[in-house]
Write a protein that holds these residues in place. Structure first.
Motif, PDB file in Angstrom:
ATOM      1  N   TRP A 251       0.839  -1.202   0.000  1.00 55.67           N
ATOM      2  CA  TRP A 251       0.000   0.000   0.000  1.00 55.67           C
ATOM      3  C   TRP A 251       0.878   1.258   0.000  1.00 55.67           C
ATOM      4  O   TRP A 251       0.633   2.202  -0.758  1.00 55.67           O
ATOM      5  CB  TRP A 251      -0.902  -0.031   1.239  1.00 55.67           C
ATOM      6  N   GLN A 255       1.998   5.775  -1.955  1.00 51.35           N
ATOM      7  CA  GLN A 255       1.596   6.964  -1.188  1.00 51.35           C
ATOM      8  C   GLN A 255       2.678   8.040  -1.214  1.00 51.35           C
ATOM      9  O   GLN A 255       3.854   7.745  -1.463  1.00 51.35           O
ATOM     10  CB  GLN A 255       1.331   6.581   0.280  1.00 51.35           C
ATOM     11  N   TYR A 260       1.857   7.011   8.332  1.00 51.65           N
ATOM     12  CA  TYR A 260       0.518   6.434   8.184  1.00 51.65           C
ATOM     13  C   TYR A 260       0.298   5.341   9.234  1.00 51.65           C
ATOM     14  O   TYR A 260       1.244   4.847   9.846  1.00 51.65           O
ATOM     15  CB  TYR A 260       0.365   5.824   6.784  1.00 51.65           C
ATOM     16  N   ASP A 264      -5.132   3.402   7.954  1.00 42.60           N
ATOM     17  CA  ASP A 264      -5.023   4.008   6.610  1.00 42.60           C
ATOM     18  C   ASP A 264      -4.878   2.900   5.561  1.00 42.60           C
ATOM     19  O   ASP A 264      -5.517   2.938   4.508  1.00 42.60           O
ATOM     20  CB  ASP A 264      -3.798   4.932   6.520  1.00 42.60           C
ATOM     21  N   GLY A 267      -8.046   1.277   4.746  1.00 44.69           N
ATOM     22  CA  GLY A 267      -9.096   2.164   4.233  1.00 44.69           C
ATOM     23  C   GLY A 267     -10.120   2.557   5.281  1.00 44.69           C
ATOM     24  O   GLY A 267     -11.219   2.997   4.943  1.00 44.69           O
ATOM     25  N   ASN A 269      -9.879   5.002   7.360  1.00 48.76           N
ATOM     26  CA  ASN A 269      -9.912   6.456   7.586  1.00 48.76           C
ATOM     27  C   ASN A 269     -10.397   7.208   6.345  1.00 48.76           C
ATOM     28  O   ASN A 269     -10.286   8.428   6.284  1.00 48.76           O
ATOM     29  CB  ASN A 269      -8.509   6.963   7.977  1.00 48.76           C
ATOM     30  N   ASP A 270     -10.892   6.475   5.317  1.00 48.42           N
ATOM     31  CA  ASP A 270     -11.305   7.144   4.073  1.00 48.42           C
ATOM     32  C   ASP A 270     -12.635   7.869   4.284  1.00 48.42           C
ATOM     33  O   ASP A 270     -13.440   7.479   5.102  1.00 48.42           O
ATOM     34  CB  ASP A 270     -11.456   6.134   2.930  1.00 48.42           C
TER      35      ASP A 270
END
Ligand SMILES: NC(=O)C1=CN([C@@H]2O[C@H](COP(=O)(O)OP(=O)(O)OC[C@H]3O[C@@H](n4cnc5c(N)ncnc54)[C@H](OP(=O)(O)O)[C@@H]3O)[C@@H](O)[C@H]2O)C=CC1
Ligand SMILES: O=C(O)C1=N[C@H](C(=O)O)C[C@H](O)C1
Length: 270
Positions: A251, A255, A260, A264, A267, A269-270
């Protein structure tokens, strides 16, 4: 697509061995180096043989600077001083740095955040198991819904663990504190001994057990007037953390530099 080139730090440690085996078994990544501290008994040994798998032709080294030139990412479950030093190297080289090390001081945390700001892509978590990250979501919601219940976090680990409470227990405490809109550091009771008086309402308590070869057990208790909710997690194999760390590497390569969390990566905190 070419495989991501990974260095495992703390190669001779419990998690180092699990990380070597997991990287070797994964199609999307390859082990290109194994690091340990100067003087470690693991130096010069084949990483695969140490990890109980086939020889990999990668000998454990203490020369981080040289190894990192040929790598995309470091998976680091070591000790706070080592993780800070590696984060600074990762920043200089723009690498992904996965930090599982727990027991970091506030100064260590600040140095790691600075390395993220200076160019490293860091994912740091007290626990890389996806199940545990999901549990933090449940704890936050339960602590919010049951705002007047007493929250206690209980953890048990093997008898070689050197920090307490565990990084995971603190993550769970932070989740409960978020659910209550309070600051954990001003509202936690980390130990109890002697004539403590009654429990102070609104605090988050911690209890630490150590023994045998327990990989990692955590329980969050919400105790109310006539009932008790127990949210439990038991790790059964260190592979769960190692595979979480590989997921984080995959991941983080996409970025921007920064610091992070595993939430994160998943996903949340999306
Ligand atoms: N976030 C997560 O999901 C998890 C986190 N952890 C955390 O990972 C860390 C390591 O745990 P574990 O593998 O059980 O511990 P170990 O003690 O078995 O391994 C630590 C490794 O790091 C090496 N090391 C220690 N100090 C340094 C240094 N200054 N420079 C370079 N290497 C160093 C040790 O070398 P030597 O033995 O020669 O001293 C050893 O190889 C702990 O903080 C633990 O809490 C553990 C499991 C999961
Ligand atoms: O030291 C360990 O073993 C573990 N450490 C981490 C922690 O401090 O929470 C994660 C896991 O519980 C195992």
């Amino acid at each position: 697509m070419s495989r991501l080139r990974i260095i495992v730090a703390g190669a001779g440690g419990r998690m180092g061995l699990a990380n070597i085996a997991a990287v070797a078994a994964h199609d999307a990544v390859e082990l290109v180096g194994a690091l340990d501290r100067a003087g470690s008994a693991a130096l010069g040994k084949d990483a695969g043989v140490l990890a109980g798998i086939e020889p990999l032709g990668i000998l454990v080294s203490d020369d981080a600077g040289a190894l990192l030139d040929g790598a995309d990412a470091i998976i680091d479950f070591t000790a706070p001083a080592a993780s800070v030093a590696l984060a600074q190297l990762a920043a200089k080289k723009g690498l992904v740095h996965i930090i599982g090390t727990t027991g970091c001081s506030a100064d260590d945390e600040a140095a790691i955040a600075a390395a993220g700001a200076a160019g490293a892509r860091i994912v740091k978590s007290g626990n890389f198991s996806p199940g545990m990250v999901a549990l933090t979501v449940l704890v936050e919601r339960a602590a919010r819904a049951l705002g007047d219940y007493d929250v206690e976090v209980l953890e048990m680990h093997h008898n070689q663990k050197v920090d307490a409470p565990s990084g995971t227990a603190l993550m769970l405490g932070e989740a409960a504190a978020r659910g209550r809109n309070i600051d954990l550091k001003d509202n936690s009771v980390r130990v109890r001994d002697g004539h403590t008086g009654p429990r102070e309402a609104g605090t988050i308590g911690f209890a630490t057990l150590r023994g045998g070869n327990v990989i990692g057990d955590h329980m969050v208790i919400l105790a109310g007037p006539s009932e008790r909710i127990e949210l439990n997690h038991r790790a059964q194999d260190r592979t769960i953390y190692a595979n979480g760390a590989i997921k984080a590497v995959r991941w983080a390569v996409g970025q921007a530099p920064g610091l992070y969390s595993m939430a994160d990566v998943l996903g949340l905190n999306d």
